[in-house]
Motif scaffolding. Structure first.
Motif, PDB file in Angstrom:
ATOM      1  N   ALA A 130       0.846  -1.198   0.000  1.00 14.87           N
ATOM      2  CA  ALA A 130       0.000   0.000   0.000  1.00 14.87           C
ATOM      3  C   ALA A 130       0.875   1.239   0.000  1.00 14.87           C
ATOM      4  O   ALA A 130       1.848   1.323   0.736  1.00 14.87           O
ATOM      5  CB  ALA A 130      -0.896  -0.010   1.226  1.00 14.87           C
ATOM      6  N   LYS A 131       0.550   2.195  -0.853  1.00 16.61           N
ATOM      7  CA  LYS A 131       1.371   3.391  -0.957  1.00 16.61           C
ATOM      8  C   LYS A 131       0.800   4.569  -0.176  1.00 16.61           C
ATOM      9  O   LYS A 131       1.492   5.505   0.142  1.00 16.61           O
ATOM     10  CB  LYS A 131       1.507   3.804  -2.441  1.00 16.61           C
ATOM     11  CG  LYS A 131       2.234   2.764  -3.284  1.00 16.61           C
ATOM     12  CD  LYS A 131       3.655   2.507  -2.780  1.00 16.61           C
ATOM     13  CE  LYS A 131       4.312   1.362  -3.517  1.00 16.61           C
ATOM     14  NZ  LYS A 131       5.178   0.553  -2.642  1.00 16.61           N
ATOM     15  N   ASN A 132      -0.491   4.530   0.098  1.00 21.65           N
ATOM     16  CA  ASN A 132      -1.106   5.676   0.781  1.00 21.65           C
ATOM     17  C   ASN A 132      -1.112   5.463   2.290  1.00 21.65           C
ATOM     18  O   ASN A 132      -2.117   5.563   2.952  1.00 21.65           O
ATOM     19  CB  ASN A 132      -2.530   5.911   0.273  1.00 21.65           C
ATOM     20  CG  ASN A 132      -3.370   4.648   0.381  1.00 21.65           C
ATOM     21  OD1 ASN A 132      -2.833   3.555   0.560  1.00 21.65           O
ATOM     22  ND2 ASN A 132      -4.671   4.796   0.318  1.00 21.65           N
ATOM     23  N   ILE A 133       0.067   5.126   2.813  1.00 24.70           N
ATOM     24  CA  ILE A 133       0.194   4.886   4.249  1.00 24.70           C
ATOM     25  C   ILE A 133       1.293   5.783   4.775  1.00 24.70           C
ATOM     26  O   ILE A 133       2.058   6.340   4.014  1.00 24.70           O
ATOM     27  CB  ILE A 133       0.581   3.428   4.540  1.00 24.70           C
ATOM     28  CG1 ILE A 133       1.775   3.013   3.643  1.00 24.70           C
ATOM     29  CG2 ILE A 133      -0.586   2.488   4.303  1.00 24.70           C
ATOM     30  CD1 ILE A 133       2.962   2.585   4.377  1.00 24.70           C
ATOM     31  N   HIS A 134       1.365   5.940   6.094  1.00 28.49           N
ATOM     32  CA  HIS A 134       2.611   6.474   6.615  1.00 28.49           C
ATOM     33  C   HIS A 134       3.062   5.610   7.772  1.00 28.49           C
ATOM     34  O   HIS A 134       2.271   4.970   8.451  1.00 28.49           O
ATOM     35  CB  HIS A 134       2.508   7.968   6.938  1.00 28.49           C
ATOM     36  CG  HIS A 134       1.756   8.291   8.185  1.00 28.49           C
ATOM     37  ND1 HIS A 134       2.360   8.353   9.414  1.00 28.49           N
ATOM     38  CD2 HIS A 134       0.454   8.575   8.380  1.00 28.49           C
ATOM     39  CE1 HIS A 134       1.446   8.661  10.325  1.00 28.49           C
ATOM     40  NE2 HIS A 134       0.280   8.794   9.726  1.00 28.49           N
ATOM     41  N   GLN A 171      10.998   7.089   0.824  1.00 32.87           N
ATOM     42  CA  GLN A 171      11.266   8.235  -0.053  1.00 32.87           C
ATOM     43  C   GLN A 171      12.692   8.720   0.074  1.00 32.87           C
ATOM     44  O   GLN A 171      13.191   9.402  -0.792  1.00 32.87           O
ATOM     45  CB  GLN A 171      10.346   9.405   0.312  1.00 32.87           C
ATOM     46  CG  GLN A 171       8.925   9.153  -0.062  1.00 32.87           C
ATOM     47  CD  GLN A 171       7.981   9.728   0.961  1.00 32.87           C
ATOM     48  OE1 GLN A 171       8.410  10.229   1.993  1.00 32.87           O
ATOM     49  NE2 GLN A 171       6.707   9.657   0.686  1.00 32.87           N
ATOM     50  N   ASP A 227       0.415   4.152  10.325  1.00 32.89           N
ATOM     51  CA  ASP A 227      -0.335   2.992   9.858  1.00 32.89           C
ATOM     52  C   ASP A 227       0.477   1.712  10.030  1.00 32.89           C
ATOM     53  O   ASP A 227      -0.049   0.686  10.426  1.00 32.89           O
ATOM     54  CB  ASP A 227      -0.686   3.152   8.371  1.00 32.89           C
ATOM     55  CG  ASP A 227      -1.448   4.431   8.107  1.00 32.89           C
ATOM     56  OD1 ASP A 227      -2.494   4.612   8.743  1.00 32.89           O
ATOM     57  OD2 ASP A 227      -0.991   5.238   7.285  1.00 32.89           O
ATOM     58  N   ARG A 238      -9.741  -3.071  -6.511  1.00 30.97           N
ATOM     59  CA  ARG A 238      -8.931  -1.853  -6.539  1.00 30.97           C
ATOM     60  C   ARG A 238      -9.230  -1.062  -7.786  1.00 30.97           C
ATOM     61  O   ARG A 238      -9.760  -1.590  -8.753  1.00 30.97           O
ATOM     62  CB  ARG A 238      -7.427  -2.236  -6.593  1.00 30.97           C
ATOM     63  CG  ARG A 238      -6.878  -2.691  -5.278  1.00 30.97           C
ATOM     64  CD  ARG A 238      -6.115  -1.541  -4.614  1.00 30.97           C
ATOM     65  NE  ARG A 238      -5.801  -1.865  -3.239  1.00 30.97           N
ATOM     66  CZ  ARG A 238      -4.801  -2.653  -2.896  1.00 30.97           C
ATOM     67  NH1 ARG A 238      -4.029  -3.150  -3.802  1.00 30.97           N
ATOM     68  NH2 ARG A 238      -4.578  -2.895  -1.631  1.00 30.97           N
ATOM     69  N   SER A 249       6.069  14.824  -1.399  1.00 30.26           N
ATOM     70  CA  SER A 249       5.650  13.600  -0.727  1.00 30.26           C
ATOM     71  C   SER A 249       5.789  13.790   0.785  1.00 30.26           C
ATOM     72  O   SER A 249       6.559  14.621   1.252  1.00 30.26           O
ATOM     73  CB  SER A 249       6.484  12.420  -1.217  1.00 30.26           C
ATOM     74  OG  SER A 249       7.791  12.820  -1.475  1.00 30.26           O
ATOM     75  N   ALA A 250       5.025  12.980   1.516  1.00 27.12           N
ATOM     76  CA  ALA A 250       5.037  13.091   2.971  1.00 27.12           C
ATOM     77  C   ALA A 250       6.381  12.632   3.519  1.00 27.12           C
ATOM     78  O   ALA A 250       7.068  11.823   2.900  1.00 27.12           O
ATOM     79  CB  ALA A 250       3.911  12.238   3.556  1.00 27.12           C
ATOM     80  N   PRO A 253       3.108  16.226   6.387  1.00 25.11           N
ATOM     81  CA  PRO A 253       2.204  15.728   5.342  1.00 25.11           C
ATOM     82  C   PRO A 253       2.638  16.166   3.952  1.00 25.11           C
ATOM     83  O   PRO A 253       3.264  17.216   3.791  1.00 25.11           O
ATOM     84  CB  PRO A 253       0.855  16.345   5.726  1.00 25.11           C
ATOM     85  CG  PRO A 253       1.174  17.478   6.636  1.00 25.11           C
ATOM     86  CD  PRO A 253       2.503  17.218   7.263  1.00 25.11           C
ATOM     87  N   ARG A 279      -0.403  17.792  -2.541  1.00 21.79           N
ATOM     88  CA  ARG A 279      -0.796  17.314  -3.864  1.00 21.79           C
ATOM     89  C   ARG A 279      -0.289  18.280  -4.912  1.00 21.79           C
ATOM     90  O   ARG A 279      -0.318  19.483  -4.712  1.00 21.79           O
ATOM     91  CB  ARG A 279      -2.319  17.257  -3.958  1.00 21.79           C
ATOM     92  CG  ARG A 279      -2.930  16.218  -3.038  1.00 21.79           C
ATOM     93  CD  ARG A 279      -4.420  16.386  -3.015  1.00 21.79           C
ATOM     94  NE  ARG A 279      -5.009  15.881  -4.238  1.00 21.79           N
ATOM     95  CZ  ARG A 279      -5.332  14.602  -4.397  1.00 21.79           C
ATOM     96  NH1 ARG A 279      -5.127  13.752  -3.430  1.00 21.79           N
ATOM     97  NH2 ARG A 279      -5.876  14.183  -5.513  1.00 21.79           N
TER      98      ARG A 279
END
Ligand code: ZN
Length: 449
Positions: free
Chosen positions: A58-62, A79, A103, A198, A393-394, A405, A408
């Motif tokens: 999953a890419k939309n995690i931190h 990153q 997460d 997805r 990017s975060a 954070p 966009r």
């Protein structure tokens, strides 16, 4: 660039023969929400935990990967380089991270100091990927619950995935207590979770088929970049929510789905610069943005017509609004000359929104013909694909102990190659409005690359 799968493969000794094992681990990792325990020899366990964190699906995690001896922190998704934090313990880093409600946290080696906090993290909803030096799941549970043996049952049941490693390779994999990869390397596919649906739920739209047509002649043609202004008023406009329509009429509807069509462009023909100048009337293009047939001007999802006579300005219903960048009245036409696309020549017609010029074909010529058999001329071209600018990017700011954070990127209009429509047709289409010199009729075509 290596893919996540290749990185995992590289971890394994004989990648080709163990591809199924690699895939099974990825699928389990993707579905796991609480504890993933890698047990076996400490060095291999730590290496696998690091690989899993760096290839986390999953890419939309931190979150972050904490390595030990020396303590190092890598943010997830990865990153930047790992940061050396030799003067703090992994437990201190873990505690600091937890304040930010991550997460996923990966910790390469759990020890007596970090174990209680690892459990607390897992019990409070953080996905944990941890390496434990232990010879069995039971021994791993014991190592995790040294401080509070009473928790053993609870911990055992919260281990979603257990991976047994041994001198550089994955030996066995368990989902809960169920064996997914056996000691012989066999994958029990029925034990794998079903992947979640997805991606976009809309039906993809495909460009219409090509027709065979006469070859192009090779002279340059005059073309114009339209300059729009949201504040100005003009009868020619791009993607405005108001449009001039025949007096007394209502907003045009799609003949297939009966929903309002989206306004693409209106051109006041008599006000266009030479040589595009035409007679009285507004050339207009409307397209259905709800997935209906838009292959040609005759398709039910397209309205391409020249409006003559009295007009009045109508406001589009909200359902007709589309994702556009800088809609507005056309206040200027920036003139340039353009060569046609010639085989073997890298000089291509501009792939952007423009008036006149040569079509930037994506799949070869598909000229519509006028009533007398002559090729129609390009009146207006639009090209999709937004130009993105900026964005960040975060990241993880360790000094402030907080996640910074991401931002966009914003959609911008490149004045040298304006593209107003982000995803009207397929998201990557080039569309053409043609005009017949003899009949004055309009034709509509589009292609994707
Ligand atoms: Zn429709």
């Amino acid at each position: 660039m290596t893919t996540a799968l290749q990185s995992l493969d590289a971890f394994l000794e004989s990648p080709e023969s163990r591809r199924d094992v690699t895939r099974a681990v990825r699928v389990l990792l993707d579905a796991a929400r609480s504890m993933i325990v890698v047990f076996g020899d400490a060095q291999t366990a730590a290496a696998l935990v690091a690989v899993l964190a760096k290839t986390y699906p999953a890419k939309n995690i931190h979150g972050g990967l904490i390595e030990v001896n020396p303590t190092r922190l890598t943010t997830m998704p990865v990153q930047a380089e790992a940061r050396d934090l030799a003067d703090v313990t992994p437990t201190q880093v873990l505690r600091s991270m937890l304040r930010q409600d991550p997460d996923v946290i990966a910790l390469t080696n759990v020890d007596a100091e970090s174990a209680p906090l690892v459990l607390q993290s897992a019990f409070t909803g953080h996905a944990m990927i941890v390496g434990v030096a232990a010879s069995s799941v039971e021994a791993a549970v014991e190592a995790l619950t040294l401080a509070e043996p009473g928790l053993a049952g609870h911990v055992r049941s919260s281990i979603e995935v257990a991976i047994e490693v041994d001198t550089g390779r994955i030996r066995r994999v368990f989902r809960g207590t169920q064996e997914v990869v056996s000691a012989r390397g066999q994958v029990m596919r029925e034990a794998l979770p079903m992947p979640a649906a997805r991606g976009p739920t809309h039906t993809p739209r495909f460009a219409p088929p090509l027709t065979s047509l006469p070859p192009a002649s090779l002279q340059p043609r005059v073309a114009f970049l339209p300059v729009t202004s949201a504040a100005a008023v003009a009868r020619s406009s791009i993607a405005t929510t108001a449009a001039f329509r025949p007096a007394g009429s209502t907003w045009p509807l799609c003949r297939a789905c009966q929903q309002p069509l989206s306004h693409v462009v209106t051109l006041e023909l008599s006000a266009l610069p030479a040589p595009l100048t035409g007679g009285d009337g507004l050339a207009q293009l409307f397209v259905c943005s709800h997935g209906c047939d838009t292959t040609t001007e005759a398709a039910p999802g397209v309205l391409a017509e020249v409006v003559t006579g009295a007009t009045e300005q109508l406001e589009a219903p909200p359902e007709a609004h589309i994702d556009v960048c800088a809609p507005g009245a056309i206040v200027d036409f920036v003139r340039f000359e353009e060569d046609p696309l010639v085989e073997g020549n890298d000089h291509r017609p501009l792939r952007c929104d423009k008036l006149g010029g040569w079509p930037a074909w994506e799949q070869g010529d598909a000229w519509p013909l006028d009533d007398d058999g002559a090729r129609m001329e390009l009146l207006f071209q639009l090209a999709e694909e937004p130009v993105l600018q900026g964005g960040k990017s975060a990241g993880w700011d360790f000094e402030a102990a907080e996640v910074v954070p991401g931002e966009r990127p914003s959609v911008v209009l490149d004045p040298n190659s304006p593209r107003h429509f982000n995803s009207l047709l397929s998201g990557s289409a080039v569309a053409f409005l043609f005009r017949g010199a003899t009949s004055g009729r309009l034709a509509f075509r589009w292609q994707t690359g």
